[in-house]
Design an enzyme around this catalytic site. Structure first.
Site, PDB file in Angstrom:
ATOM      1  N   ALA A  24       0.692  -1.217  -0.069  1.00 18.17           N
ATOM      2  CA  ALA A  24       0.023  -0.059  -0.091  1.00 18.17           C
ATOM      3  C   ALA A  24       0.772   1.171  -0.002  1.00 18.17           C
ATOM      4  CB  ALA A  24      -0.901   0.039   1.133  1.00 18.17           C
ATOM      5  N   GLU A  63      -1.604   6.478   5.734  1.00 14.97           N
ATOM      6  CA  GLU A  63      -0.952   4.935   5.603  1.00 14.97           C
ATOM      7  C   GLU A  63       0.188   4.619   6.180  1.00 14.97           C
ATOM      8  OE1 GLU A  63      -1.150   1.449   4.736  1.00 14.97           O
ATOM      9  OE2 GLU A  63      -2.672   2.421   3.700  1.00 14.97           O
ATOM     10  N   SER A  92      -7.066   1.485   9.573  1.00 13.90           N
ATOM     11  CA  SER A  92      -7.852   1.061   8.136  1.00 13.90           C
ATOM     12  C   SER A  92      -8.841   2.221   7.707  1.00 13.90           C
ATOM     13  CB  SER A  92      -8.196  -0.541   7.963  1.00 13.90           C
ATOM     14  OG  SER A  92      -8.577  -0.650   6.604  1.00 13.90           O
ATOM     15  N   TRP A 106      -9.786  15.660  -5.658  1.00 20.25           N
ATOM     16  CA  TRP A 106      -9.517  15.479  -7.306  1.00 20.25           C
ATOM     17  C   TRP A 106     -10.698  15.586  -8.119  1.00 20.25           C
ATOM     18  CZ3 TRP A 106      -4.915  14.851  -9.838  1.00 20.25           C
ATOM     19  CH2 TRP A 106      -3.687  14.950  -9.160  1.00 20.25           C
ATOM     20  N   ILE A 108     -13.597  17.286  -7.466  1.00 19.51           N
ATOM     21  CA  ILE A 108     -13.740  18.727  -7.391  1.00 19.51           C
ATOM     22  C   ILE A 108     -13.047  19.542  -8.440  1.00 19.51           C
ATOM     23  CG2 ILE A 108     -14.099  20.808  -6.210  1.00 19.51           C
ATOM     24  CD1 ILE A 108     -15.110  18.991  -3.990  1.00 19.51           C
TER      25      ILE A 108
END
Length: 117
Positions: A24, A63, A92, A106, A108
């Site tokens: 990830a 993360e 998580s 993003w 918008i």
């Protein structure tokens, strides 16, 4: 000055370890690298471009914190523990909320670039 140097080395080591050990984190670093040029194409202003990049960087920050929580929890016990499972789930969930926030920024910005806002 020495303290700042040591903190920088520790940060680099932590990022390198997370990059090596977590898929990830690798994916989010790739997303961040891709966001650098894309944000300047999509952002209607320089400030919007910076906001888009920061939104993706924020996902990486969350993360990294989630990864740290998971690594610490696994160090405590590898046995199934209900409470530790809940803590991991909350980490998580934090990543999921950060992803939703970044996605909203993003979307918008794209709508704004297309002239609908």
């Amino acid at each position: 000055m020495l303290r700042i140097w040591k903190a920088t080395i520790n940060s680099r080591n932590g990022l390198a370890f997370a990059f090596r050990s977590e898929q990830a984190v690798r994916e989010e670093i790739v997303a961040l690298l891709l966001s650098l040029p894309l944000a300047w194409l999509i952002g209607a202003t320089a400030m919007r471009a910076v906001e888009l990049i920061c939104a993706v960087a924020f996902v990486l920050v969350v993360e990294l914190l989630n990864t740290a929580i998971e690594k610490l929890a696994d160090r405590l016990t590898m046995d199934h523990d209900k409470q530790i499972g809940r803590v991991k789930d909350m980490g998580s969930a934090a990543v999921g909320v950060a992803l939703l926030m970044a996605g909203a920024f993003w979307i918008i910005a794209i709508i704004e670039r297309l002239g609908f806002l």
